[in-house]
Structures are given as C-alpha cells and as structure tokens.
Design a protein around this motif. Structure first.
Motif, PDB file in Angstrom:
ATOM      1  N   GLY A  15       0.919  -1.383   0.000  1.00  0.00           N
ATOM      2  CA  GLY A  15      -0.119   0.456  -0.167  1.00  0.00           C
ATOM      3  C   GLY A  15       0.373   1.317  -0.049  1.00  0.00           C
ATOM      4  N   MET A  16       1.671   1.089   1.200  1.00  0.00           N
ATOM      5  CA  MET A  16       3.027   2.520   1.089  1.00  0.00           C
ATOM      6  C   MET A  16       3.360   2.979  -1.099  1.00  0.00           C
ATOM      7  SD  MET A  16       5.232   1.482   4.391  1.00  0.00           S
ATOM      8  CE  MET A  16       4.868   2.215   6.129  1.00  0.00           C
ATOM      9  N   ALA A  17       3.639   1.846  -1.298  1.00  0.00           N
ATOM     10  CA  ALA A  17       3.931   1.938  -2.506  1.00  0.00           C
ATOM     11  C   ALA A  17       3.302   2.250  -3.689  1.00  0.00           C
ATOM     12  CB  ALA A  17       4.706   0.800  -3.256  1.00  0.00           C
ATOM     13  N   GLN A  18       2.080   1.789  -3.754  1.00  0.00           N
ATOM     14  CA  GLN A  18       1.359   2.267  -4.305  1.00  0.00           C
ATOM     15  C   GLN A  18       0.184   4.256  -4.115  1.00  0.00           C
ATOM     16  OE1 GLN A  18      -2.305  -0.604  -3.778  1.00  0.00           O
ATOM     17  NE2 GLN A  18      -1.346  -1.548  -4.818  1.00  0.00           N
ATOM     18  N   ARG A  19       0.683   4.490  -2.781  1.00  0.00           N
ATOM     19  CA  ARG A  19       0.174   5.825  -2.848  1.00  0.00           C
ATOM     20  C   ARG A  19       1.492   6.738  -2.394  1.00  0.00           C
ATOM     21  NH1 ARG A  19      -2.074   2.799   1.788  1.00  0.00           N
ATOM     22  NH2 ARG A  19      -0.077   2.659   3.285  1.00  0.00           N
ATOM     23  N   GLY A  20       2.972   6.473  -2.888  1.00  0.00           N
ATOM     24  CA  GLY A  20       3.755   6.685  -3.191  1.00  0.00           C
ATOM     25  C   GLY A  20       4.415   7.222  -1.699  1.00  0.00           C
ATOM     26  N   GLY A  21       4.436   6.530  -0.628  1.00  0.00           N
ATOM     27  CA  GLY A  21       5.449   7.198   0.530  1.00  0.00           C
ATOM     28  C   GLY A  21       5.071   6.051   1.932  1.00  0.00           C
ATOM     29  N   GLY A  22       6.185   5.849   2.610  1.00  0.00           N
ATOM     30  CA  GLY A  22       5.830   5.394   3.725  1.00  0.00           C
ATOM     31  C   GLY A  22       7.557   5.208   4.225  1.00  0.00           C
ATOM     32  N   ARG A  23       7.244   4.711   5.804  1.00  0.00           N
ATOM     33  CA  ARG A  23       8.677   4.556   6.511  1.00  0.00           C
ATOM     34  C   ARG A  23       7.909   3.320   7.360  1.00  0.00           C
ATOM     35  NH1 ARG A  23       9.219   8.292   3.662  1.00  0.00           N
ATOM     36  NH2 ARG A  23      10.046  10.356   4.246  1.00  0.00           N
ATOM     37  N   VAL A  24       9.674   1.907   7.147  1.00  0.00           N
ATOM     38  CA  VAL A  24       9.363   0.853   7.762  1.00  0.00           C
ATOM     39  C   VAL A  24      10.585   1.090   8.563  1.00  0.00           C
ATOM     40  CG1 VAL A  24       9.910  -1.446   7.558  1.00  0.00           C
ATOM     41  CG2 VAL A  24       8.506  -0.508   5.659  1.00  0.00           C
ATOM     42  N   ILE A  25      10.460   1.128   9.602  1.00  0.00           N
ATOM     43  CA  ILE A  25      11.486   0.378  10.654  1.00  0.00           C
ATOM     44  C   ILE A  25      11.788  -0.930  11.493  1.00  0.00           C
ATOM     45  CG2 ILE A  25      13.041   1.359  12.677  1.00  0.00           C
ATOM     46  CD1 ILE A  25      10.487   4.232  11.861  1.00  0.00           C
ATOM     47  N   PHE A  26      13.069  -1.478  11.053  1.00  0.00           N
ATOM     48  CA  PHE A  26      13.433  -2.505  11.809  1.00  0.00           C
ATOM     49  C   PHE A  26      13.761  -2.533  13.302  1.00  0.00           C
ATOM     50  CE2 PHE A  26      12.928  -3.178   7.316  1.00  0.00           C
ATOM     51  CZ  PHE A  26      11.942  -4.423   6.800  1.00  0.00           C
ATOM     52  N   ILE A  27      13.385  -3.444  14.393  1.00  0.00           N
ATOM     53  CA  ILE A  27      13.796  -3.503  16.381  1.00  0.00           C
ATOM     54  C   ILE A  27      15.408  -4.426  15.565  1.00  0.00           C
ATOM     55  CG2 ILE A  27      13.751  -3.483  17.938  1.00  0.00           C
ATOM     56  CD1 ILE A  27      12.792  -0.825  16.345  1.00  0.00           C
ATOM     57  N   ALA A  28      16.697  -4.613  15.411  1.00  0.00           N
ATOM     58  CA  ALA A  28      16.968  -5.460  14.726  1.00  0.00           C
ATOM     59  C   ALA A  28      18.052  -5.761  15.698  1.00  0.00           C
ATOM     60  CB  ALA A  28      17.954  -5.184  13.302  1.00  0.00           C
ATOM     61  N   SER A  29      19.077  -5.924  16.223  1.00  0.00           N
ATOM     62  CA  SER A  29      19.584  -5.773  16.667  1.00  0.00           C
ATOM     63  C   SER A  29      20.904  -6.599  16.790  1.00  0.00           C
ATOM     64  CB  SER A  29      19.194  -7.710  17.538  1.00  0.00           C
ATOM     65  OG  SER A  29      20.123  -7.760  18.766  1.00  0.00           O
ATOM     66  N   ASP A  30      21.544  -5.756  17.559  1.00  0.00           N
ATOM     67  CA  ASP A  30      23.461  -5.768  16.793  1.00  0.00           C
ATOM     68  C   ASP A  30      23.809  -7.088  17.153  1.00  0.00           C
ATOM     69  OD1 ASP A  30      23.918  -3.273  16.882  1.00  0.00           O
ATOM     70  OD2 ASP A  30      24.853  -3.342  19.013  1.00  0.00           O
ATOM     71  N   ALA A  31      23.345  -8.608  18.010  1.00  0.00           N
ATOM     72  CA  ALA A  31      23.627  -9.393  17.396  1.00  0.00           C
ATOM     73  C   ALA A  31      23.506  -9.631  15.776  1.00  0.00           C
ATOM     74  CB  ALA A  31      22.508 -10.175  18.139  1.00  0.00           C
ATOM     75  N   GLY A  32      22.662  -9.556  15.316  1.00  0.00           N
ATOM     76  CA  GLY A  32      23.252  -9.887  13.878  1.00  0.00           C
ATOM     77  C   GLY A  32      23.728  -8.901  13.633  1.00  0.00           C
ATOM     78  N   ARG A  33      25.129  -7.885  14.131  1.00  0.00           N
ATOM     79  CA  ARG A  33      25.402  -7.169  13.308  1.00  0.00           C
ATOM     80  C   ARG A  33      27.099  -7.949  13.954  1.00  0.00           C
ATOM     81  NH1 ARG A  33      25.442  -0.531  12.760  1.00  0.00           N
ATOM     82  NH2 ARG A  33      26.623  -1.240  11.425  1.00  0.00           N
TER      83      ARG A  33
END
Length: 255
Positions: free
Chosen positions: A128-146
């Motif tokens: 839906g964001m792409a169709q509307r032309g805007g949006g934000r996605v924020i992943f709460i990842a982890s330093d375990a993944g780095r």
C-alpha cells in the motif's frame, strides 16, 4: 519531529517493553498508533494508556507468523485509523541456548517470529505504501545481527538477515518514497530480558557481565530507542534509507 502529526503508525509487539515505549512516543508526536500484539489484555492496556495521555490508538491481536492473519489485521487497523505511514517491526523472541543443543523445531520458531514475521508485515504494509507513494519502515533489529551473540546463534542469523532484507528492499522501493532503516538495540532492561537471563544469582551475574561490556556503564532502557524511531519516521529523515543504527551505549561502534 517534522511531518508525523495525524499520520498512522503500526507497531508490532507494541504492548510491552521497547514496543510499548515506541507506541507511546509516536502517539506523543501526534501519530495515530495501531498496536499489534499476541497479548490482548496488554494491547488493550497500551491503547488505554495512549488515550489517557491524549493520543489516538487502536489494537489488533495477531500472530505475525501467519501471513493471512497479518493481512487481515493491517486491513482492520487501516479501516479504523487510516493508511499506514510508518511500520515498526519490533516483535521478536528468543531464549538463550547453545546452538549444538538446539533442534530444528526451535530453529523454525526463531525464524518464523524474527525473520518471516517482519517479512509478512512488510509485504502487507509496503504494498500500500508503494501504491500511495510514501511510507517508512523501521526494523528493530539487534546488534546480535551485526556482531553475533553466543547463545543466540539462530536469532543472530535472523537479525543479520533482517538487516540485509531491509537494505535490499530499500533499493527496490526508493523511487516510491518508501524508506526502510534498522535500529539495533544493545542489551535492554525489558520483560524479554528477564525471561532471557533468568532471575536469582545466575541472572544477576549475566546482567553484571553485560553492564561491564558497555562503555556507558549500563544496559539500555526501553525509552532509549523511541526517539530514533520517531526521527526515522519523520520528514527529518527523508533522505535516509537502507541504514543501520546501533543504540547500545557504545557496546558496538560502527563507522
């Protein structure tokens, strides 16, 4: 933060710990917040807290490992609050176990919650964001993944995969003004941490060892992260995508 007022945010695992702190902060910024959580009572209580503070919120109970349930929950929240501008993929789960003592059932549960769950959410919302032309996605990842984390081998792999997934999708949807970024917390004082390290003398030893490794001399608190999430959701971060930010008191330092 610029540009957040009256927009809609969706926060998975938004009823406790870091997720609750994020939900409350985004509501304080003027966003309408959809709280997604497995725990109905906690989700209802989170929404009530937001409303008592003058904010706008609603909730859905959903298992993010079920793609059809995710699509239904997103549709329900959008029907009540409006189109989602910000998705915060926060929900996660792990328990400390040496990899060689784990089993395929355990691996699959970790992958389903920590990797496939955010993929389900992202596909359901970003379409839906792409169709509307805007949006934000924020992943709460982890330093375990780095940097990796012993006792969290499969979890670390999922978080590393999430970071790579966010970067790759950020390239695909950049021209649609959909921006994806990751926030990597360090060890944090949450109910999940209590379950992770345990209680009593052994749990205290693990906590003390964590603190000794952090230059700022403490582990994180849930309120250490929502400011960065609000920034990444806002117009202030409109030229920032595919990035990974560690918030760990200096435990990890990347540049």
């Amino acid at each position: 933060m610029k540009g957040l007022k009256d927009k809609v945010a969706l926060v998975t695992g938004g009823a406790s710990g870091i997720g609750l702190a994020i939900s409350k902060r985004l509501a304080e910024e003027g966003m309408a917040v959809g709280v997604l959580d497995l725990n109905k009572e906690a989700a209802a209580a989170a929404v009530e807290q937001i409303k008592l503070a003058g904010g706008k919120a609603d909730f859905e109970v959903v298992d993010i490992t079920d793609y059809e349930a995710v699509k239904a929950a997103v549709a329900s929240i959008e029907a009540k609050l409006g189109p989602v501008w910000t998705l915060v993929n926060n929900a996660g789960w792990d328990t400390p176990t040496a990899f060689l003592k784990t089993t395929p059932d355990f691996w699959q549960k970790i992958v389903n919650i920590n990797y496939l769950g955010p993929i389900h959410m992202t596909h359901a919302v970003v379409t839906g964001m792409a169709q509307r032309g805007g949006g934000r996605v924020i992943f709460i990842a982890s330093d375990a993944g780095r940097v990796g984390s012993s006792g969290e081998v499969v979890y670390s792999g999922c978080k590393g995969a999430t970071i790579a997934f966010a970067k790759a999708l950020a390239r695909e949807v950049a021209r649609n003004n959909v921006l994806l970024n990751c926030v990597c917390p360090g060890p944090t004082n949450t109910p999940a941490m209590d379950a992770f390290v345990g209680t009593g003398e052994q749990g205290e030893k693990i906590r003390n060892a964590m603190v000794r490794g952090v230059p700022l001399g403490r582990i994180g608190e849930p309120d250490d992260y929502p400011g960065m999430v609000a920034f990444l959701a806002s117009d202030d971060a409109s030229f920032m995508t595919g990035q990974t930010v560690s918030i760990s008191g200096g435990l990890t330092m990347h540049g």
